[in-house]
Design an enzyme around this catalytic site. Structure first.
Site, short mmCIF file in Angstrom:
data_model
loop_
_atom_site.label_atom_id
_atom_site.label_comp_id
_atom_site.label_asym_id
_atom_site.label_seq_id
_atom_site.Cartn_x
_atom_site.Cartn_y
_atom_site.Cartn_z
N HIS A 295 -15.18 0.11 3.06
CA HIS A 295 -15.10 1.39 3.75
C HIS A 295 -16.24 2.32 3.39
O HIS A 295 -16.28 3.45 3.87
CB HIS A 295 -13.77 2.08 3.41
N CYS B 64 -7.53 2.31 1.60
CA CYS B 64 -8.62 1.54 1.00
C CYS B 64 -8.21 0.97 -0.36
O CYS B 64 -7.96 1.71 -1.31
CB CYS B 64 -9.84 2.45 0.83
N SER C 228 0.81 -1.23 0.00
CA SER C 228 0.00 0.00 0.00
C SER C 228 0.83 1.27 0.00
O SER C 228 0.30 2.35 -0.22
CB SER C 228 -0.92 0.01 1.21
N ASP D 49 -16.81 1.87 -1.92
CA ASP D 49 -16.14 0.60 -1.61
C ASP D 49 -17.11 -0.33 -0.89
O ASP D 49 -17.37 -0.16 0.31
CB ASP D 49 -14.92 0.87 -0.73
#
Lengths: 618, 366
Positions: free
Chosen positions: A365, A378, A322, A346
């Site tokens: 999320h 996310c 990430s 999401d």
């Protein structure tokens, strides 16, 4: 064949002068001949005696290596005296008897000593090293039996000492004897067998400075090898001291926080590129190399499955996970595909055709803007953002921030990582598909980076886009303190990026630590910007759950956000979630670094920041 | 080229034989000097030198095929290319022993500074041939002086002090042969002699050591005095007849560093004694005087200057190297032509001697 017309003859004078030259050469040759006559005939016997009966011996006096110091002058590497046991084979009058006595003193087999002596017969005048670094008790025993041991001598020699053992070992490197493989190579032609040199890290890279100039004693010895007199002595010149940019206090804090883990921690001053911390684990104890390292011990270190000789900070590469979302965000803000207000929904997964890409958080999320997507890391947001930004601009931005290129530390074998090379579908080749972009957007697939690369990247985000070359050597001084070389920051380039883009990313990173996935790095009173990463380890044909298939934990960060002084990258191999495992290590270093500014009482309460245990993952 | 029967008739076979004989003696000595060396690299040095001998022989005979006048036409081009090679060393150079002197070409490494000696001789010969009507004018010496100093500085920067000094000596010799009065040299020598020690006193001890090591990376860490003392013992202990091949304890048992390059004469002297040295000295004297004779016999100024320049180049190197080995001069890195280990040095020496053979062979032309 046609003859060219003869030019006018050179002046008669030239011929005359050439005759003079011939006469001069003849005179010089005569002088040389007279000198030879003097040396070889008149003095020949004296020199013959010098060269056979009364020999001149050269005893090299090893120069102490220079110290390696941290940025504040704290000693990282020094020397200590050791005693070596030598024997001159030619002077051993009664081999078996001496071997017997020696075997007794050294607690060895007489056969082994005899074999060594036989080896030495090839070069009988050269002192042969029997034992390195003998204990004090052995030394006393040898001294006591001196008269039973003709030809045996003790010599004091400085050897390398690393007071903190394995601390920063992969950076500092180690010193050992020049090995057989090196001796056959041209670069090492002037090394004596048994001579020591830096073999890794700083010790190797700056060996030319650290190594001093060996001195020598020329002594005249009689036929039995006893020293008659000292003819000349050239003092050894001690090597130069090497001052690193490393901060020992922070290094110690990092080593302590990293205890028992595998991976790397690197920290730099983001405004200069100076490395302050470099931890690589598993490591080794460089003191072992300085002493006599047995073949078995060497084998154990060299073939260790954990590769302790590898410097994971820049010689190993991992998917950034990430962390790479920062690059996607910058690329999108720059090419206009994203704005801070861009929202995606999401639901916990993302469908691309028939393929389903999951978020790490079950249930998703919900709707997030870019800030929220970075704070919560996310995946589903960035799957869609990546597709909108386009792989080409993502790769371009990654390159601008130094990914995919060697950071240039200069300590050898730096890896350059890898970035996607999106090629259209061609015959026989599958080509780059949208699904590949989705995977790359969260730093998986073909994207791999070294911790050092992510450090230059996060430093550039912190300092407004300046890519500094990471450097570790501040200056080189003589033992008397005179500065020989001084090094300065080196700006590789300034990334062409809108200052507002970086300001937005910094605010989002602050959010990550203040209340997002990186909350475990939070130190009250110090605004820290960070980003967590959890890189999946992909190995085919093996089942999940094995220790070496656990995810790699990343945490990249800098502080204070508005006036960055310290940037840290933590990588824990197979550590699990970045926010859980890597972030607390960075926190320990920030606490050490800013301790004087943070009251201890406040620092102690900060452990309550682990409030969102479930949330800390990505 | 049409082969003229006179070429074969005039070919100086004894000269060629002397050259090859010397190189073979050198290879035997290199072998013996390193036979006890610990490094396997050193043990096989003589094989490398054998390869270079092959190349050198080819170069020597190839040098016979070119018409000397053609060489004169291209002298400036050759000089320019050599300067480019020297500059290339700074960019692509392979560093050895702290000095950046070598260029890697395929499996070989060459040392362009060695080639600069021959290139300078050709350049000066061409220049003075072009200006042969103005030789009485001292101003004619300004350009070649400048070019020589520039080239020497470039070589000094490699750093290669020995070759840089040689270049200056070669140019001075050629100018003296052309009639430059020695009086002009007085201010140069005096100026240098006064300035250098003056500057030296301003330097700190470690700076001096750095400069010395910088200028002369081969400098022995134990100090030059040690080097010379060992060399004298090696030479002296050889006596009248020497200790024999492979039996020279002094020079073979690593008492003498650089025993296969700059100090090879000491090994030879220890092994073959005064008589051996006499033979070597006579052989060198023959090669040098033959070179000067070739220069005298020629009626062409360019050809004559090339021959005299090559003979002087050989003479200077041989005399300085031997004087250094015998402890009469300070240690500067100048190899002994034909005998010392070193590919580029051997190649250039054989190429130069090939040019002498060439001129000799065409003596009915020039």
């Amino acid at each position: 064949m046609k003859l060219t017309p003869l030019p006018s003859p050179p002046s008669q004078a030239l011929a005359v002068r050439i005759r003079t030259a011939v006469l001069l050469v003849a005179a010089a040759c005569l002088v040389l001949l007279l000198r030879l006559w003097y040396l070889q005939i008149l003095e020949g016997d004296r020199y013959l005696v010098l060269s056979t009966n009364n020999r001149l011996r050269v005893r090299p006096v090893e120069a102490p290596r220079g110290f390696i110091l941290d940025r504040h002058g704290e000693i990282l590497v020094e020397n200590r005296p050791t005693f070596d046991l030598f024997v001159i084979p030619e002077e051993v009058t009664n081999g078996p008897e001496v071997a017997g006595t020696l075997a007794e003193v050294l607690d060895a087999a007489p056969g082994e000593i005899l074999a060594r002596l036989a080896e030495g017969r090839e070069r009988p005048y050269q002192p042969l090293l029997l034992r390195k670094d003998i204990s004090e008790a052995t030394m006393v025993a040898v001294e006591e039996r001196r008269f039973d041991l003709p030809g045996v001598s003790l010599r004091v020699r400085p050897i390398r000492a690393y007071p903190s053992g394995g601390v920063a070992a992969n950076l500092l490197g180690y010193v050992s004897e020049v090995n057989q493989a090196q001796l056959v190579r041209e670069e090492y032609r002037d090394f004596r067998p048994g001579e020591s040199l830096g073999q890794a890290g700083i010790e190797r890279r700056y060996d030319g400075f650290i190594r001093g100039v060996d001195g020598g004693e020329q002594v005249e010895v009689d036929a039995r090898g006893r020293v008659l007199r000292l003819v000349t002595r050239t003092d050894p010149h001690s090597g130069s001291n090497v001052h690193l940019t490393i901060d020992k206090r922070l290094q110690d804090a990092a080593e302590a926080a990293f205890a028992g883990k595998k991976g790397a921690v690197v920290a730099m001053n983001p405004t200069t590129g100076e490395l302050l911390v470099l931890v690589s684990r598993p490591s080794y104890d460089p003191n072992l190399f300085a002493q006599r390292l047995s073949g078995d011990e060497w084998q154990r270190i060299a073939s260790d499955a954990g590769h302790p000789l590898q410097n994971r900070a820049f010689q190993a590469q991992y998917p950034p996970g990430s962390i790479f979302k920062l690059i996607v965000a910058i690329a999108g803000l720059e090419n206009g595909a994203l704005t801070p207000a861009t929202k995606f929904y999401d639901p916990g997964y993302f469908l691309l055709g028939n393929s389903r890409f999951d978020n790490w958080k079950k249930g998703g999320h919900g709707t997030l803007d870019l800030h929220g997507a970075i704070v919560n890391s996310c995946n589903v947001y960035f799957y869609q953002a990546g597709l909108k930004v386009g792989i080409d601009d993502i790769v371009k931005t990654a390159r601008a921030f130094g990914l995919g290129e060697v950071p240039g530390l200069g300590l050898g074998d730096e890896v350059k990582g890898n970035l996607p090379d999106p090629q259209p579908r061609r015959r026989g080749q599958p080509g780059w598909a949208a699904g590949n972009t989705v995977v790359a957007s969260i730093g998986q697939g073909p994207v791999v980076t070294s911790p050092m690369q992510l450090l230059t990247m996060v430093a550039a985000i912190a300092n407004g886009g300046n890519i500094y070359k990471p450097w570790v050597l501040r200056k080189i001084t003589t033992t008397s303190g005179e500065v020989l070389e001084q090094y300065e920051p080196e700006l590789v380039r300034k990334v062409a990026v809108n200052p507002e883009t970086l300001a937005f990313v910094r605010r989002a990173m602050l959010g990550v630590v203040e209340g997002g996935t990186g909350a475990r790095a939070r130190v009250p009173g110090i605004p820290i910007g960070g980003k967590t990463g959890t890189a999946q380890v992909v190995k085919k044909g093996e089942t999940k759950g094995q220790a070496d298939l656990k995810d790699h934990a990343w945490f990249v960060s800098f502080a204070p956000v508005d006036n960055p002084k310290l940037a840290i990258v933590v990588l824990v191999e197979n550590g699990g979630f970045g926010g859980q495992v890597a972030a607390p290590i960075a926190k320990a270093i920030y606490q050490a670094a800013f301790a004087s500014q943070t009251p201890v009482a406040v620092a102690a309460t900060s452990s309550s920041s682990a409030k969102q245990d479930e949330e800390i993952a990505d | 080229m049409q082969l003229d029967r006179r070429y074969v008739q005039y070919f100086e076979w004894p000269f060629a034989a002397a050259i090859l004989g010397m190189v073979l003696v050198g290879i035997l000595t290199i072998y013996s000097a390193n036979v006890f060396a610990a490094s396997a690299f050193r043990k096989t040095l003589f094989l490398k030198q054998l390869t270079w001998l092959g190349l050198g022989t080819a170069a020597m005979f190839a040098a016979c095929l070119i018409n000397p006048r053609t060489l004169g036409r291209y002298a400036n081009v050759i000089f320019g290319l050599t300067v480019l090679l020297l500059l290339a060393v700074f960019i692509l150079g392979k560093t050895g022993l702290g000095a950046q002197r070598w260029l890697r070409i395929g499996p070989m490494t060459i040392q362009p500074s060695e080639f600069s000696k021959l290139a300078l001789v050709l350049f000066l010969a061409r220049y003075f041939d072009d200006h042969r009507e103005e030789l009485h004018n001292p101003k004619i010496m300004l350009l070649p002086t400048g070019v020589t100093l520039g080239l020497a500085l470039l070589v000094l920067k490699q750093p290669d002090l020995g070759t840089a000094l040689l270049l200056v000596f070669i140019a001075i010799t050629i100018m003296l042969l052309l009639g430059l009065h020695w009086r002009y040299l007085v201010p140069v020598v005096a100026g240098g002699g006064v300035l250098t020690p003056l500057l030296w006193t301003f330097l700190k001890d470690y700076q001096r050591r750095r400069i010395l090591v910088y200028l002369n990376p081969d400098m022995d860490p134990l100090g030059a005095s040690y080097h010379i003392a060992q060399s004298k013992i090696a030479v002296g202990s050889g006596g009248l007849l020497g200790k024999g091949w492979l039996a020279a304890t002094q020079s073979q048992l690593s008492f003498l560093p650089l025993n296969h390059t700059d100090f090879i004469f000491a090994v030879l002297a220890e092994q073959w004694g005064f008589m051996g040295c006499l033979v070597i000295l006579v052989a060198y004297f023959y090669l040098i005087t033959k070179g000067y004779q070739i220069a005298q016999d020629s009626t062409d100024l360019f050809v004559s200057l090339v021959a005299a320049g090559i003979a002087s180049m050989l003479a200077i190197q041989i005399l300085i190297n031997m004087a250094m080995v015998l402890g009469m001069l300070p240690v500067v890195g100048i190899p002994l032509p034909l005998l010392s280990y070193g590919g580029s040095s051997l190649l250039v020496t054989m190429l130069s001697l090939g040019l002498l053979l060439n001129i000799r062979m065409r003596r009915f032309l020039y």
